[in-house]
Design an enzyme around this catalytic site. Structure first.
Site, short mmCIF file in Angstrom:
data_model
loop_
_atom_site.label_atom_id
_atom_site.label_comp_id
_atom_site.label_asym_id
_atom_site.label_seq_id
_atom_site.Cartn_x
_atom_site.Cartn_y
_atom_site.Cartn_z
N SER A 132 64.03 48.63 11.46
CA SER A 132 64.70 48.01 10.32
C SER A 132 63.91 48.21 9.05
O SER A 132 62.69 48.16 9.05
CB SER A 132 64.89 46.50 10.57
OG SER A 132 65.50 45.90 9.43
N LYS A 176 66.70 43.93 18.00
CA LYS A 176 67.20 44.56 16.77
C LYS A 176 68.66 44.19 16.53
O LYS A 176 69.09 43.97 15.39
CB LYS A 176 67.04 46.08 16.85
CG LYS A 176 67.65 46.86 15.66
CD LYS A 176 67.10 46.39 14.32
CE LYS A 176 67.32 47.37 13.19
NZ LYS A 176 68.70 47.76 12.94
N HIS A 214 68.63 40.77 15.16
CA HIS A 214 68.17 40.89 13.76
C HIS A 214 69.34 41.22 12.86
O HIS A 214 69.53 40.61 11.80
CB HIS A 214 67.10 41.98 13.68
CG HIS A 214 66.79 42.48 12.30
ND1 HIS A 214 67.66 43.30 11.59
CD2 HIS A 214 65.74 42.27 11.48
CE1 HIS A 214 67.14 43.58 10.41
NE2 HIS A 214 65.98 42.98 10.31
N ASN A 215 70.15 42.19 13.27
CA ASN A 215 71.29 42.59 12.44
C ASN A 215 72.34 41.51 12.36
O ASN A 215 73.01 41.35 11.33
CB ASN A 215 71.88 43.89 12.97
CG ASN A 215 71.02 45.10 12.66
OD1 ASN A 215 69.82 44.98 12.45
ND2 ASN A 215 71.62 46.27 12.65
N GLU A 224 71.16 39.20 9.84
CA GLU A 224 71.37 39.87 8.55
C GLU A 224 72.81 39.73 8.08
O GLU A 224 73.07 39.40 6.91
CB GLU A 224 71.01 41.34 8.70
CG GLU A 224 71.25 42.19 7.47
CD GLU A 224 71.07 43.67 7.77
OE1 GLU A 224 71.81 44.49 7.18
OE2 GLU A 224 70.20 44.02 8.59
#
Length: 471
Positions: A129, A183, A186-187, A190
């Site tokens: 990222s 990940k 994480h997105n 986001e």
């Protein structure tokens, strides 16, 4: 040049920047792209004069690498990864290591780790990222697979990663698809924060009548606060300050209101549903993007389904940072992180990932898209209580919620009266109110399920499963 330390397959923007990052940190490289013309263009351009060579074929590529070979694939997720693995495997030898640095579905990575390890090859699924700039200057990296495979790349990735006060923004995440799962989450976080900020923008514009520069000033003030200082707030201010070169107006107002997505937010929501973890703020952000794609239908619906007459929404004074809206945004951002971390807790249990949530918060503090000062508080919370079920019950976060909840409640109510949709803010309010309610009304739902389908129910006053002939 002697045999290269590091190999890259895929010279897209991220791939180019990562190989330049590796070279700057002392790792000579060999690169391969599906088309030689792209490789040649890179070698004659950004890669000129550097310790980087190109290969015309995968066989030549593999032969140019020192052993054990460390090969990073920065190509499209899905079948292209499997096709590349199949094409390169005949040239690999025991101990060679493939790294998938794209946004792959974690279940695919689980399968590939097992398949490659069975052939004595290493395999790492590594979330990366930070966008193009982060890839070049230092991203946050989330590698998962066997510990032995991570050990083989640790010297490389710890130098390539973003560096913060307490270390590099990379750590061994866990076995199998753990890196790609982290990940993905994480997105999802986001997605949530981005939608929260655009809802704040909409309320400032339509509810308070602020122009781009005035809104940018508010975001600038927010970015000075511990609770909101972050990369996403920073770039929101930048976007709002940017002028249209043609007429000098707010450039954002010339952009079509249709948002794209690449699938990781959807994967987060699907995983949460499968694992039984509520992520309403994140889901609302995904739904906001889907709703935005229905532009033609929305244009037709607007005159047919008129909203309330426009009227101001009381957000407070811009010079004071719009206190109710500020509190609402802070709580929604906290909820987005809390939901993501709760999903990681459950995934760790289900898949035996043994995730270290404090370490994950630490590697998100630099390089990545959701980097924020708040992550230090998240890191502190899991350091103090590694078994924390939900971030919201940590003392510091609980105090934030209790103090700022009236502002969130006021903003959601006023937005509803004004007909301004705030899906993330309203979902956050529902999430907090539901989580803090010891007895929810699903007792009636269980009664209905037993009434129509004899699904049985449990009682609060004795153990066992019960059925009633309701009709």
């Amino acid at each position: 040049m002697s045999k290269a330390h590091f190999g890259l397959i895929g010279l897209g923007v991220m791939g180019e920047n990562l190989v330049l990052n590796a070279e700057r940190n002392g790792f000579s490289s060999v690169v391969y792209n599906r088309t030689w013309a792209k490789t040649e263009e890179f070698l004659n351009g950004r890669g000129a004069g550097l310790q980087i060579i190109g290969a015309h074929s995968l066989e030549e590529f593999v032969a140019s690498l020192e052993r054990p070979r460390r090969i990073l694939m920065m190509i499209k997720a899905g079948q292209p990864i499997d096709d590349t693995i199949a094409a390169i495997s005949p040239y690999l030898e025991d101990g060679d290591l493939l790294i998938d640095g794209g946004n792959s579905l974690y279940a695919d990575t689980e399968r590939r780790v097992k398949e490659l390890e069975s052939k004595s090859f290493g395999y790492i699924g590594m979330g990366v990222s930070g966008g193009a700039k982060g890839a070049l200057e230092g991203p946050s990296m989330m590698p998962g697979g066997t510990k032995a495979a991570y050990d083989a790349i640790e010297s490389l990735v710890t130098k390539m990663a973003a560096q913060v006060e307490d270390g590099p923004c990379v750590t061994y995440i866990g076995p199998g698809g753990a890196g790609h799962f982290v990940k993905t989450v994480h997105n999802g976080i986001e997605y949530g924060i981005e939608q929260i900020l655009v809802e704040a923008y909409d309320l400032m514009k339509r509810g308070a009548g602020l122009d781009g520069l005035a809104m940018a000033d508010v975001f600038d003030g927010w970015n000075q606060l511990e609770e909101l200082s972050s990369y996403l707030v920073e770039i929101t201010e930048v976007c709002l300050r940017t002028r249209d070169p043609e007429d000098g107006g707010d450039l954002v107002e010339k952009i079509l209101d249709v948002a794209g997505q690449k699938g990781t937010g959807l994967w987060t929501v699907i995983s949460a549903l499968e694992m039984g973890v509520p992520v309403p703020t994140i889901y609302a952000s995904l739904n906001g993007r889907v709703m935005s794609s229905m532009k033609a239908e929305r244009v037709v619906a607007e005159p047919v389904l008129p909203g309330p007459a426009p009227h101001p929404v009381d957000l407070g004074e811009p010079a004071d940072g719009l206190p109710p809206l500020r509190d609402a945004v802070i709580l929604a951002c906290i909820a987005s992180y809390a939901q993501g971390m709760a999903l990681l807790v459950e995934a760790s249990k289900l898949h035996n990932y043994n995730l270290n949530l404090s370490a994950i918060a630490q590697i998100w503090k630099g390089g990545c898209i959701i980097r924020a000062r708040l992550l230090q508080r998240i890191q502190d919370a899991y350091d103090a209580n590694p078994g924390l079920a939900n971030l919201m019950v940590d003392p510091w976060f609980a105090e934030q919620i209790n103090r700022r909840l009236p502002g969130l409640r006021q903003v959601v109510a006023d937005a509803a009266q004004a007909g301004i949709p705030v899906p993330c803010l309203s979902s956050t309010l529902d999430y907090i109110d539901s989580y803090r309610t010891a007895r929810l009304p699903q007792n009636l739902l269980q009664a209905m399920r037993d009434c129509f389908g004899a699904h049985t129910y449990q009682r609060v006053d004795r153990d066992g499963a019960f059925h009633t002939e309701w009709l």
